[in-house]
Every structure is written in structure tokens, then in C-alpha cells.
Design an enzyme around this catalytic site. Structure first.
Site, PDB file in Angstrom:
ATOM      1  N   ASP A   1       0.867  -1.175   0.000  1.00 40.64           N
ATOM      2  CA  ASP A   1       0.000   0.000   0.000  1.00 40.64           C
ATOM      3  C   ASP A   1       0.913   1.238   0.000  1.00 40.64           C
ATOM      4  O   ASP A   1       2.139   1.117   0.080  1.00 40.64           O
ATOM      5  CB  ASP A   1      -0.961  -0.015   1.190  1.00 40.64           C
ATOM      6  CG  ASP A   1      -2.202   0.850   0.908  1.00 40.64           C
ATOM      7  OD1 ASP A   1      -2.119   1.739   0.032  1.00 40.64           O
ATOM      8  OD2 ASP A   1      -3.241   0.656   1.559  1.00 40.64           O
TER       9      ASP A   1
HETATM   10  C1  BGC Z   1      -5.020   3.271   0.156  1.00 39.56           C
HETATM   11  C2  BGC Z   1      -5.212   2.286  -0.976  1.00 39.56           C
HETATM   12  C3  BGC Z   1      -5.035   2.992  -2.307  1.00 39.56           C
HETATM   13  C4  BGC Z   1      -3.669   3.639  -2.339  1.00 39.56           C
HETATM   14  C5  BGC Z   1      -3.330   4.305  -3.650  1.00 39.56           C
HETATM   15  C6  BGC Z   1      -3.761   4.098  -0.001  1.00 39.56           C
HETATM   16  O1  BGC Z   1      -3.704   5.130   0.920  1.00 39.56           O
HETATM   17  O2  BGC Z   1      -4.984   2.567   1.379  1.00 39.56           O
HETATM   18  O3  BGC Z   1      -6.483   1.689  -0.878  1.00 39.56           O
HETATM   19  O4  BGC Z   1      -5.204   2.066  -3.344  1.00 39.56           O
HETATM   20  O5  BGC Z   1      -3.599   4.601  -1.312  1.00 39.56           O
HETATM   21  O6  BGC Z   1      -4.068   5.452  -3.871  1.00 39.56           O
END
Ligand code: BGC
Length: 755
Positions: free
Chosen positions: A302
Site C-alpha cells: 500500500d
Molecule cells: C489506500 C489504498 C489505495 C492507495 C493508492 C492508499 O492510501 O490505502 O487503498 O489504493 O492509497 O491510492
């Protein structure tokens, strides 16, 4: 009497989850190895260490328009020239959260003409529930209990996204969420594993379509692996201190379902499980994910998840974090740039085997190849499609909005309202508000074309509608309540549009109190004091604890965030052109302090089943029941369930049992019912939930008609994860219901023998 017999086969309507997959077990299986691909092996053989880690690094798309600007980091702010230099050097695998075909082609041209190995870029984005056209939030859409609808909206989103220069979505979010304080409940399918697994498969199929190689196929990413929905206290990013049994029984099945449906990527979650952060958890990302769940794609961290291993206290510095993440099986680093910075040196220092790096690169290249990018790097980068395919799906957004709405209450049949002859006051902060139609995850949504409730109602009522704000979402407005009360007094019916704003759910938007803000509660009380019949239209990204005038209102519609066509979809229901048919995918508690609350909890030794509340498992100020249970939802028809019956009292482990119920439409309008199959073990070697959903069917029933609904149950449906992590059914006695919710229906019993 007109009796029709319907079977599960007919009515699972695209549901691909089978209960046989609803437990992740089978420890000890070897990783599924794919045959060596000479093209990919040759490529890897020619790459430098730096070029290899380039394939494992993805960054925010600063070069394209439409990018979200959350937390800009220095890496994000890189200039276009720098971006092109990185691509030419083979130092990047792709970009995320940008849009636009022309610039994407420009960047792809650099990748395939100027970089040494001509490896195409991947363009990714968070396309969670639509792109420009926004569909209901995933939680709302789960309320449709309609996997085919979820497949269709995901397909529509994929067509739009792949025409705007994207190959990959960071969706579906398949986290099972049992604590409504957690802000990200809105992104998934709610509290139930079976429903979650069913929706997960449908969404993957929708995003990816018939073949990953197709121009309009959007690569899916099941996230967040794993148990992110189990964060303690519902606080985002917190630890998940859950047993491995719960992990396998409750949280992993939707991922398995997504992988079985073809999802070739998954995202490591931010949380720790039993003290180990997912991004650095080898047991989770390699043993369980690859060896036991047979996942064949690649894992992405993530956002900065690898770097966060340091803050967790799991890695001593960034280099250690990169080492731990890649060694655990986290193949691609999202945004931190850590792999690029440290992995080559780690290999050179002998701390990381080059074979581990090669395997991660191999996994990424296989997925790029599966997308057809090596043959056609310009797939999904077509300017004609970009112009043609934008916002083609408005009708589907309206249908999805209607089907996602849940009617909790309709005293004295207040709804549907007549289209003429009544003066209606639309009161509340959301009545005329476009910005809050979409929910938290719609960064690319076309807000200007959203239809708020006021517009949907006005299209039917014309001048018979008065719109008054009354208060702001979280604070009073000067004179707001007086204006609202005056409008209510002058009207025949009030529609009260209250709830949460987009920003009150989603990432980093956990709440300790899941009631509505005080300003809105005061407004509701003041309007209720006028005595006018009131329909509450609730906006929310989670279950809400309703109280006072909201709870007592004549009618309540759960509208979640219904997306681009919110106002029209609601008007369709409010004026009876269509009837509500949604069902709650999350239990509504009586009080916020009941959280975490979910219907499929095990029984204590002292359940409160009758009126006697002394020394029972309950709170002093609330019983154990939900205010509105999972699976609940009213429609305009009057439907009466008969008793659940079983085809025989005993079955062997290899036999199938037929469970049936009759449902009669006793009213005068046609009804659409979601009949739900639940089971309970009377005794099991590990205490099982008081009820568990095992299937559902959509049934249309005409006035006067009685329909027989049948489900088949086999040992696979009764299996649960045991202490050795094997998933098998125990023999014994069971209760079974076909019911309109998790708290209704009459049970039948049967027994299953040991063989
Ligand atoms: C979130 C994810 C997301 C990623 C990219 C993160 O902060 O937890 O769900 O896909 O950002 O934007």
C-alpha cells in the site's frame, strides 16, 4: 393458488462464490509454479539490478492531468522531464492516479523506444466505483445483494477507465468490516464473508472482462491483504489482533474468491496481524497467499507501506524495511521509492538473494504480458475511445442507485409519495448538494453532472418542492432551523436529507461515534416537532446509530452515496416508479457503543433470548439485538414467509439437503424479494455463529402469487476452519432458515452423520 417453484440455480444470478471456497485452509500445498517463459527469462537475464527494481517501483502520476493530490511527496512533484528520464532509464514500472491518453502515449513511447528493454509502463488508478460516472459506493452496491449488478457496474467502470488511459485498478476492496467505526467500511461489501466473497468475484469479473488482453480489460487488485477490516477499535491503520482461525474463516475467503475469479494482483494491508505488518509478513504473503491460496500474480505494497515498517518498529531503517518487504513477498513498492533506493545495494551486499529479486520481477512481467502490453504497449491508450467512451453509463448508474437503496421503515405506507397534489419540503444539508453524491473514493468523478436529490425530486414535482438547508453537515446555520421549521409547516410532507458527508467515511475517517452530528440531530428534532409526516433520506458510508426523531421518522431510506444519479434513483423509489429492494450489508446497532457489531457472532453461554435481561449477555442500556439487522430491507409489497422445511431430517456427508420455503405476496403490488439462507450448528467442535449466510436468491412475486424458494445444502456449505486449519464440516444437528433477514424466519432442523 398460483405457486411457482424456483431453485437456487435460477436465482443466484451470477453469484460465483460457492461456500466450498469460503474458508482458507489446506496448509502445506506448494506454490503454483508457472512454466518458465523464455521471453521473460531472457529479459530478466539482460537487466541490471537497477532495471530490475525499476520494474518493482510505481509512483504517483504527476505527469498527467486528473491526478489526485493527496499528500504530495517530493517523488510526486518530479518534473515531466524527470519522469521521462526515469522511464528511459527503466527505473519505473508504472504510474498511478493520473488520467489522459495523449500524455500516457507520450510516456509509453519513451518506455518502448528509449528504454533499453522496452518494457511497457502500467497505468493504474483507484477506480473504486466508477470513474467519471460514479456508481453507488461498494457498500451501497453490496446492499443490492446483486452480484450481477456489481459485475455490470465494474464492467462499465472498466470500459470508461481503459478508454481514459488506464490498465489497472486498485480495486475491488474486499475487506470484511465488522466495526462500523472504521471509515473504510464504505469501500467494501460489509460485515459478511459470504456476501463479500460473492461481490469480490463479481467485481473482478466485471473489471477484467472476458480476457485480460482485451483493450477494455482493467486489471483488478484485491485489497487490502489482509484483515485490514479487523483493525482494533475500528481505528484506521491500527493493529488487527485476531486469531489465525478468524483470519482464515472470516477475512481471507473474499480474497480467495477474487483470485479464483482471476485477480492477478493484491495489495498488502497497512495493519499488523498478531504483531507483524502485512507488508513484511512472509508467512502471510508467501506461505498463505502463494502456497495455500495458490495466488499467481504479484503483490503491491500500500502507499508507503514498505517504508512504514520502520514506524511500526519492525524494521530498523529504510534499507531494512525494503529487505523485509521484498523478502516477505511484497513484489512492488507503491510510492515510497524504497526498493529503487535500497534493493540493488542489498543484493550487492549479499543481504538479498538475486533470485528473490528476479522472482518478484518475473511476477510483474508475467502480469504485463498477460495484459498483452508487450505486443501492444498502446492498448487502452486510444484517443478515439477516450472521446467516445466517456460517461456512457448514466442509465446504469440510476439503476444501480435504485437497487442499492434500503428502506428501513415505512409506517402507514407513507411511501411512495404521490407525484401531484402534495407540497414537499426537502430539508437538510444534502438536499441540493452535488459534492456529496459520490462518497469518499471518487477522485475522478464528474461532480458537476451529479444529480442531487433536489434535482431528482424537482423533475417530478416542479413547483411543489421547497428546498431548505436547515444546517451545515457538522455545524448549525444561522436561522437555519427557523427556515426549516417554516418550510415544514407549509408542506404536506417533509423529506429530510441528513447523514454523513463524503469526508466522514473512507480512509483515515474512522469515527468513535457513528451517530449523526449534533447540528443535524437538532434539525431533525425541530422538524419532527411540526408533526409533519417525514421521510428520512440517510447518506452514509457505514451503518449509522439512529436516535430520536431520526429513529421515529415515518419512513427511512438508506441512500449511502448513490453516485452520479443519486437524485434520480431516489426519486424513482420515492414516487413509486420502482420499489426499494436493497438489504443491509451491515447491521444497524441501537447505540454506537455496541460496535463492533455483526450478526454472525457466536453465542455466549447467557444469550438474552426472551424478556429476562438479568445476567444476560447484553448491555445495561441496550439489548444484544440490532436496531435493523443484516439482510433487512422493506419493499412496497406485503410478503409473508411460510415455515422453512427440509427434504429429510437426516443426511449423510455426501448427500444434499433441499431446504425450501413458500413466500406469498399478500398485497396488491408486485414484490421483489431477496430470500436468504442461513444455518447454525447446534453443537460444533469450535463454537459457530448464531447464524451464517449461505446463499440468497432474488425472486419476483406478483400480488396473490406464492413462490416456493429452494436451496440445496451440502457438507461443503457447513465446513468451517478447525484448529489445524483444515476446513471440514462437523457432523451433528443444525438449524436452517430461509428468511428475509438475519433476525427473522422460522428454523427447520436436520442432522448430518459423520460419513
Ligand atoms: C489506500 C489504498 C489505495 C492507495 C493508492 C492508499 O492510501 O490505502 O487503498 O489504493 O492509497 O491510492
Amino acid at each position: 393458488m398460483n405457486v411457482t417453484t424456483l431453485s437456487r440455480r435460477h436465482f443466484l444470478r451470477g453469484s460465483t462464490a460457492t461456500t466450498a471456497m469460503l474458508a482458507v485452509a489446506n496448509p502445506g500445498l506448494a506454490e503454483v509454479k508457472r512454466p518458465a517463459d523464455p521471453f521473460i527469462e531472457t529479459l530478466i537475464g539482460r537487466m541490471t539490478l537497477e532495471e530490475k527494481v525499476g520494474q518493482l517501483s510505481i509512483f504517483q502520476d504527476t505527469a498527467r492531468t486528473g491526478n489526485l493530490t493527496l499528500n504530495p511527496t517530493p517523488a510526486m512533484l518530479a518534473s515531466l522531464d524527470q519522469v521521462k528520464r526515469d522511464i528511459a532509464a527503466g527505473a519505473v514500472s508504472g504510474y498511478f492516479n493520473g488520467l489522459g491518453v495523449a500524455r500516457a502515449r507520450e510516456l509509453q513511447k519513451v518506455a518502448v523506444e528509449q528504454s533499453k528493454h522496452k518494457v511497457p509502463l502500467l497505468f493504474a488508478a483507484d477506480v473504486i466505483h466508477g470513474l467519471r460516472t460514479v456508481f453507488p459506493i461498494p457498500l451501497g452496491e453490496a446492499a443490492s445483494f446483486d452480484p450481477e449488478l456489481a459485475r455490470r457496474t465494474a464492467r462499465a467502470a472498466a470500459v470508461e477507465a481503459t478508454s481514459q488511459g488506464l490498465h489497472w485498478t486498485f480495486a475491488p476492496m474486499v475487506d470484511v468490516a465488522r466495526d462500523q467505526r472504521w471509515g473504510r467500511v464504505c469501500e467494501g461489501s460489509g460485515e459478511d464473508t459470504f456476501l463479500g466473497a460473492t461481490m469480490a468475484a463479481a467485481r473482478v469479473k466485471g473489471f477484467q472482462g472476458e480476457s485480460l488482453r482485451n483493450e477494455d480489460s482493467l486489471l483488478a487488485c484485491a485489497k487490502h491483504f489482509a484483515a485490514y477490516g479487523a483493525v482494533e477499535g475500528g481505528m484506521d491503520y491500527n493493529q488487527a489482533d485476531i486469531s489465525e482461525l478468524a483470519l482464515r474463516q472470516i477475512h481471507l475467503p473474499p480474497f480467495q474468491s477474487a483470485f479464483d475469479a482471476g485477480a492477478l494482483t493484491t495489495m498488502a494491508s497497512f495493519n499488523t496481524i498478531l504483531g507483524v505488518p502485512s507488508t513484511g509478513n512472509r508467512y502471510l504473503l508467501t506461505e498463505i497467499l502463494r502456497h495455500q491460496m495458490a495466488f499467481k500474480g504479484f503483490v503491491i505494497s500500500d502507499y508507503n507501506g514498505d517504508a512504514e515498517l520502520v514506524e511500526h518498529g519492525y524494521a530498523e531503517d529504510e534499507a531494512d524495511a525494503a529487505l523485509k518487504a521484498i523478502s516477505a513477498g511484497c513484489d512492488m513498492s507503491l510510492q515510497s521509492g524504497l526498493y529503487r533506493k535500497h534493493v540493488p545495494a542489498l543484493v550487492r551486499a549479499g543481504k538479498l538473494k538475486v533470485a528473490v529479486l528476479d522472482e518478484a520481477v518475473r511476477r510483474v512481467l508475467h502480469v504485463k504480458k498477460a495484459l498483452g502490453l508487450f505486443e501492444n504497449p498502446y492498448r487502452s491508450l486510444d484517443e478515439r475511445r477516450e472521446k467516445a467512451n466517456i460517461r456512457q453509463t448514466v442509465t446504469l448508474a440510476r439503476e444501480a442507485g435504485r437497487k442499492s437503496c434500503v428502506m428501513l421503515k415505512n409506517d402507514s405506507a407513507l411511501l411512495p409519495l404521490p407525484k401531484t397534489g402534495k407540497k414537499i419540503a426537502l430539508i437538510g444539508p444534502f438536499g441540493a448538494d452535488k459534492a456529496n453524491c459520490t462518497g469518499a473514493w471518487a477522485g475522478f468523478g464528474d461532480i458537476q453532472t451529479c444529480v442531487p436529490l433536489a434535482d431528482g425530486l424537482r423533475a417530478v414535482l416542479g413547483d411543489n418542492l421547497v428546498v431548505v438547508k436547515g444546517c451545515a453537515v457538522e455545524k448549525p446555520l444561522e436561522g437555519g432551523i427557523d427556515a426549516a421549521v417554516a418550510a415544514a409547516k407549509a408542506a404536506d410532507v417533509v423529506i429530510l436529507a441528513v447523514g454523513e458527508s463524503n469526508a466522514m467515511s473512507g480512509e483515515a475517517a474512522s469515527r468513535t461515534d457513528i451517530s449523526l452530528p449534533a447540528s443535524q440531530l437538532q434539525l431533525a428534532e425541530a422538524v419532527a416537532a411540526t408533526g409533519k409526516p417525514t421521510v428520512v433520506v440517510l447518506k452514509h458510508g457505514r451503518a449509522i446509530a439512529l436516535s430520536g426523531a431520526l429513529k421515529k421518522a415515518d419512513a427511512i431510506l438508506c441512500a449511502w452515496f448513490l453516485g452520479s444519479e443519486e437524485g434520480n434513483a431516489l426519486a424513482d423509489l420515492i414516487f413509486g416508479d420502482h420499489a426499494p429492494q436493497g438489504r443491509l450489508p451491515v447491521s444497524f446497532p441501537q447505540l454506537p457503543g455496541q460496535e463492533p457489531y455483526y450478526y454472525d457472532h457466536p453465542s455466549s453461554g447467557r444469550p438474552q433470548t426472551g424478556k429476562d435481561a438479568s445476567f444476560k449477555a447484553r448491555y445495561r442500556d441496550a439489548s444484544f439485538e440490532a436496531l435493523y439487522p443484516f439482510g433487512f430491507g422493506l419493499t412496497y409489497a406485503q410478503l409473508a414467509y411460510g415455515d422453512t422445511s427440509v427434504s429429510k431430517p437426516f443426511i449423510s456427508k455426501s448427500e444434499k439437503l433441499l431446504v425450501s420455503v413458500s413466500i406469498k405476496n399478500t398485497g396488491t403490488v408486485a414484490g421483489h424479494e431477496v430470500a436468504q439462507l442461513y444455518i447454525r450448528y447446534k453443537s460444533a467442535s469450535i463454537v459457530q455463529p448464531i447464524r451464517q449466510l449461505k446463499g440468497f436468491q432474488h425472486v419476483d412475486i406478483n400480488p396473490g402469487q406464492t413462490v416456493n424458494v429452494r436451496f440445496e445444502i451440502s457438507a461443503a456449505d457447513l465446513a468451517f476452519v478447525h484448529a489445524d486449519f483444515e476446513s471440514v464440516a462437523d457432523p451433528g444437528k443444525f438449524e436452517v432458515w430461509i428468511a428475509p433477514s438475519a433476525a427473522a424466519g422460522s428454523a427447520a432442523t436436520f442432522e448430518m452423520s459423520a460419513r
